[in-house]
Design a protein around this motif. Structure first.
Motif, PDB file in Angstrom:
ATOM      1  N   SER A   1       0.837  -1.201   0.000  1.00  0.00           N
ATOM      2  CA  SER A   1       0.000   0.000   0.000  1.00  0.00           C
ATOM      3  C   SER A   1       0.873   1.253   0.000  1.00  0.00           C
ATOM      4  CB  SER A   1      -0.928   0.003   1.217  1.00  0.00           C
ATOM      5  OG  SER A   1      -0.176  -0.032   2.413  1.00  0.00           O
ATOM      6  N   SER A   2       1.468   1.531  -1.141  1.00  0.00           N
ATOM      7  CA  SER A   2       2.439   2.611  -1.259  1.00  0.00           C
ATOM      8  C   SER A   2       1.781   3.972  -1.423  1.00  0.00           C
ATOM      9  CB  SER A   2       3.360   2.346  -2.459  1.00  0.00           C
ATOM     10  OG  SER A   2       4.229   3.431  -2.670  1.00  0.00           O
ATOM     11  N   ASN A   3       2.449   4.994  -0.887  1.00  0.00           N
ATOM     12  CA  ASN A   3       2.030   6.377  -1.063  1.00  0.00           C
ATOM     13  C   ASN A   3       2.956   7.137  -2.014  1.00  0.00           C
ATOM     14  OD1 ASN A   3      -0.260   6.440   0.598  1.00  0.00           O
ATOM     15  ND2 ASN A   3       1.003   6.633   2.432  1.00  0.00           N
ATOM     16  N   VAL A   4       3.869   6.415  -2.661  1.00  0.00           N
ATOM     17  CA  VAL A   4       4.805   7.066  -3.577  1.00  0.00           C
ATOM     18  C   VAL A   4       4.034   7.619  -4.778  1.00  0.00           C
ATOM     19  CG1 VAL A   4       6.729   6.673  -5.165  1.00  0.00           C
ATOM     20  CG2 VAL A   4       6.755   5.646  -2.898  1.00  0.00           C
ATOM     21  N   PRO A   5       4.303   8.853  -5.167  1.00  0.00           N
ATOM     22  CA  PRO A   5       3.561   9.455  -6.280  1.00  0.00           C
ATOM     23  C   PRO A   5       3.677   8.663  -7.570  1.00  0.00           C
ATOM     24  CG  PRO A   5       4.883  11.092  -5.116  1.00  0.00           C
ATOM     25  CD  PRO A   5       5.302   9.756  -4.597  1.00  0.00           C
ATOM     26  N   ILE A   6       2.610   8.666  -8.350  1.00  0.00           N
ATOM     27  CA  ILE A   6       2.636   8.027  -9.656  1.00  0.00           C
ATOM     28  C   ILE A   6       3.702   8.706 -10.509  1.00  0.00           C
ATOM     29  CG2 ILE A   6       1.316   7.611 -11.776  1.00  0.00           C
ATOM     30  CD1 ILE A   6      -1.198   7.497 -10.069  1.00  0.00           C
ATOM     31  N   GLY A   7       4.491   7.904 -11.200  1.00  0.00           N
ATOM     32  CA  GLY A   7       5.549   8.468 -12.018  1.00  0.00           C
ATOM     33  C   GLY A   7       6.900   8.460 -11.346  1.00  0.00           C
ATOM     34  N   ALA A   8       6.953   8.045 -10.080  1.00  0.00           N
ATOM     35  CA  ALA A   8       8.243   7.964  -9.390  1.00  0.00           C
ATOM     36  C   ALA A   8       9.118   6.915 -10.060  1.00  0.00           C
ATOM     37  CB  ALA A   8       8.032   7.620  -7.921  1.00  0.00           C
ATOM     38  N   GLY A   9      10.411   7.102  -9.997  1.00  0.00           N
ATOM     39  CA  GLY A   9      11.349   6.193 -10.637  1.00  0.00           C
ATOM     40  C   GLY A   9      11.494   4.874  -9.900  1.00  0.00           C
ATOM     41  N   PRO A  10      12.146   3.893 -10.534  1.00  0.00           N
ATOM     42  CA  PRO A  10      12.294   2.563  -9.930  1.00  0.00           C
ATOM     43  C   PRO A  10      13.089   2.551  -8.629  1.00  0.00           C
ATOM     44  CG  PRO A  10      13.613   2.760 -11.934  1.00  0.00           C
ATOM     45  CD  PRO A  10      12.716   3.948 -11.896  1.00  0.00           C
ATOM     46  N   ARG A  11      14.108   3.398  -8.527  1.00  0.00           N
ATOM     47  CA  ARG A  11      14.880   3.422  -7.288  1.00  0.00           C
ATOM     48  C   ARG A  11      14.019   3.927  -6.136  1.00  0.00           C
ATOM     49  NH1 ARG A  11      21.004   4.097  -6.484  1.00  0.00           N
ATOM     50  NH2 ARG A  11      21.212   4.517  -4.258  1.00  0.00           N
ATOM     51  N   THR A  12      13.231   4.956  -6.383  1.00  0.00           N
ATOM     52  CA  THR A  12      12.348   5.498  -5.357  1.00  0.00           C
ATOM     53  C   THR A  12      11.333   4.460  -4.919  1.00  0.00           C
ATOM     54  OG1 THR A  12      12.585   7.779  -6.096  1.00  0.00           O
ATOM     55  CG2 THR A  12      10.579   7.233  -4.888  1.00  0.00           C
ATOM     56  N   ARG A  13      10.769   3.736  -5.861  1.00  0.00           N
ATOM     57  CA  ARG A  13       9.748   2.736  -5.520  1.00  0.00           C
ATOM     58  C   ARG A  13      10.357   1.549  -4.783  1.00  0.00           C
ATOM     59  NH1 ARG A  13       4.776   3.458  -7.131  1.00  0.00           N
ATOM     60  NH2 ARG A  13       4.278   4.991  -8.733  1.00  0.00           N
ATOM     61  N   LEU A  14      11.515   1.110  -5.182  1.00  0.00           N
ATOM     62  CA  LEU A  14      12.174   0.007  -4.479  1.00  0.00           C
ATOM     63  C   LEU A  14      12.550   0.430  -3.066  1.00  0.00           C
ATOM     64  CD1 LEU A  14      14.455  -1.383  -7.329  1.00  0.00           C
ATOM     65  CD2 LEU A  14      12.570  -2.599  -6.223  1.00  0.00           C
ATOM     66  N   ARG A  15      13.015   1.664  -2.923  1.00  0.00           N
ATOM     67  CA  ARG A  15      13.339   2.181  -1.600  1.00  0.00           C
ATOM     68  C   ARG A  15      12.085   2.223  -0.716  1.00  0.00           C
ATOM     69  NH1 ARG A  15      15.350   7.160  -2.900  1.00  0.00           N
ATOM     70  NH2 ARG A  15      17.543   6.581  -2.832  1.00  0.00           N
ATOM     71  N   ASP A  16      10.964   2.605  -1.312  1.00  0.00           N
ATOM     72  CA  ASP A  16       9.715   2.679  -0.558  1.00  0.00           C
ATOM     73  C   ASP A  16       9.264   1.296  -0.104  1.00  0.00           C
ATOM     74  OD1 ASP A  16       7.224   4.123   0.330  1.00  0.00           O
ATOM     75  OD2 ASP A  16       6.319   2.775  -1.147  1.00  0.00           O
ATOM     76  N   LEU A  17       9.369   0.299  -0.981  1.00  0.00           N
ATOM     77  CA  LEU A  17       8.986  -1.067  -0.617  1.00  0.00           C
ATOM     78  C   LEU A  17       9.868  -1.582   0.518  1.00  0.00           C
ATOM     79  CD1 LEU A  17       8.397  -2.625  -4.164  1.00  0.00           C
ATOM     80  CD2 LEU A  17       6.656  -2.163  -2.422  1.00  0.00           C
ATOM     81  N   ALA A  18      11.163  -1.312   0.438  1.00  0.00           N
ATOM     82  CA  ALA A  18      12.085  -1.745   1.494  1.00  0.00           C
ATOM     83  C   ALA A  18      11.761  -1.046   2.805  1.00  0.00           C
ATOM     84  CB  ALA A  18      13.531  -1.456   1.085  1.00  0.00           C
ATOM     85  N   SER A  19      11.415   0.229   2.724  1.00  0.00           N
ATOM     86  CA  SER A  19      11.055   0.979   3.924  1.00  0.00           C
ATOM     87  C   SER A  19       9.795   0.431   4.570  1.00  0.00           C
ATOM     88  CB  SER A  19      10.857   2.460   3.556  1.00  0.00           C
ATOM     89  OG  SER A  19      10.370   3.177   4.666  1.00  0.00           O
ATOM     90  N   ARG A  20       8.809   0.108   3.755  1.00  0.00           N
ATOM     91  CA  ARG A  20       7.543  -0.397   4.283  1.00  0.00           C
ATOM     92  C   ARG A  20       7.700  -1.792   4.885  1.00  0.00           C
ATOM     93  NH1 ARG A  20       3.027   2.264   3.219  1.00  0.00           N
ATOM     94  NH2 ARG A  20       3.281   4.229   2.111  1.00  0.00           N
ATOM     95  N   ALA A  21       8.544  -2.598   4.279  1.00  0.00           N
ATOM     96  CA  ALA A  21       8.817  -3.919   4.853  1.00  0.00           C
ATOM     97  C   ALA A  21       9.456  -3.770   6.230  1.00  0.00           C
ATOM     98  CB  ALA A  21       9.726  -4.714   3.925  1.00  0.00           C
ATOM     99  N   ARG A  22      10.396  -2.842   6.322  1.00  0.00           N
ATOM    100  CA  ARG A  22      11.069  -2.609   7.595  1.00  0.00           C
ATOM    101  C   ARG A  22      10.086  -2.076   8.634  1.00  0.00           C
ATOM    102  NH1 ARG A  22      15.866  -4.432   9.712  1.00  0.00           N
ATOM    103  NH2 ARG A  22      16.724  -2.932  11.196  1.00  0.00           N
TER     104      ARG A  22
END
Length: 273
Positions: free
Chosen positions: A134-155
């Motif tokens: 359930s990400s809040n990262v804005p649409i259009g964010a790059g792959p590094r930003t999205r991967l960082r967000d997924l890792a953050s949410r898992a943590r």
């Protein structure tokens, strides 16, 4: 390759916030830090908040109301109370008989929803994985930003529910939301331009890092921080003289998690397009 320079404020200053709801949004780093950052990272919702949003009662609510004559319990109620019991007593202490007692029903009633403990554990993992997605990262964010967000949410999920970490080792690869999470990671790696063998290696490396770090850092909960303090002091007291409290160890754990993940992203040349 050197680790990224971290701000003096520690891991909570990075775009991997482990902050309570309502915390201020983080501002992006300058270019000199070498990391692409999220411009507006909203507060994270934990599994507990997800239960509240959907009106799923907690363990106390069910127990106080369940000693009457209504043995019928929904699957969501069973999962909610199971999570409460894991948080309180640990994964190994979870039994269908004990869960039935907490629900105020016979343990055989639990089998209406789950055939055994393993299936129940998979449901808990599915709930955590769905929260990570359930990400809040804005649409259009790059792959590094999205991967960082997924890792953050898992943590964040395991910070809120540290005793759930060992469940990752017991769940099969057939949990729908966990499969969806894996596909989301693969999609971002492909967007970053990875393919073939390099794509597979990058996926396995990032997956192993996030899971292994979670298990290593939280596997001994609720005493995981005290265990780490003792371990570091037994290794070299002089080197670890600045991290002799549980709060200091927790901050170090988060800082190391962020630094390690950034190094992996750099190593696979993953950037925002």
């Amino acid at each position: 390759m050197t680790a990224p320079q971290l701000p003096l404020g520690g891991a909570s200053e990075l775009v991997y916030p482990h902050l309570p709801l309502g915390a201020a949004e983080h501002q992006p780093f300058g270019k000199d830090c070498g990391m692409a950052c999220v411009h507006a990272l909203r507060p994270l919702r934990t599994v507990r908040h997800r239960r509240l949003e959907h009106g799923i009662p907690n363990c106390r609510q069910l127990t106080s109301n369940s000693m009457g004559r209504n043995p019928a319990r929904t699957r969501s109620e069973v999962i909610s109370v199971a999570l409460e019991l894991v948080e309180r007593d640990g994964l190994e202490a979870l039994t269908l008989r004990g869960l039935g007692a907490a629900l105020g029903v016979g343990h055989t009633s639990v089998y209406t929803h789950f055939k055994d403990k393993h299936e129940l554990i998979e449901a808990l993992v599915a709930l955590a994985a769905a929260d990570v997605l359930s990400s809040n990262v804005p649409i259009g964010a790059g792959p590094r930003t999205r991967l960082r967000d997924l890792a953050s949410r898992a943590r964040q999920s395991f910070t809120q529910h540290p005793r759930l970490a060992p469940a990752l080792l017991q769940a099969s690869g057939e949990v729908d939301s966990a499969v969806e999470l894996s596909r989301a990671i693969l999609a971002e790696l492909k967007r970053a331009g990875l393919g073939g063998r390099r794509l597979i290696v990058a996926y396995r490396t990032l997956e192993t890092y996030v899971i292994a770090m979670s298990i290593f850092d939280f596997g001994g909960a609720p005493h995981h921080l005290a265990i780490r303090v003792a371990r570091q002091q037994s290794i070299d007291p002089a080197t670890f003289e600045s991290v002799t409290t549980e709060a200091a160890v927790e901050a170090l754990n988060e800082e190391a998690y962020v630094a390690g993940f950034e190094l992996l992203l750099d190593g696979f040349d993953i950037h925002d397009n």
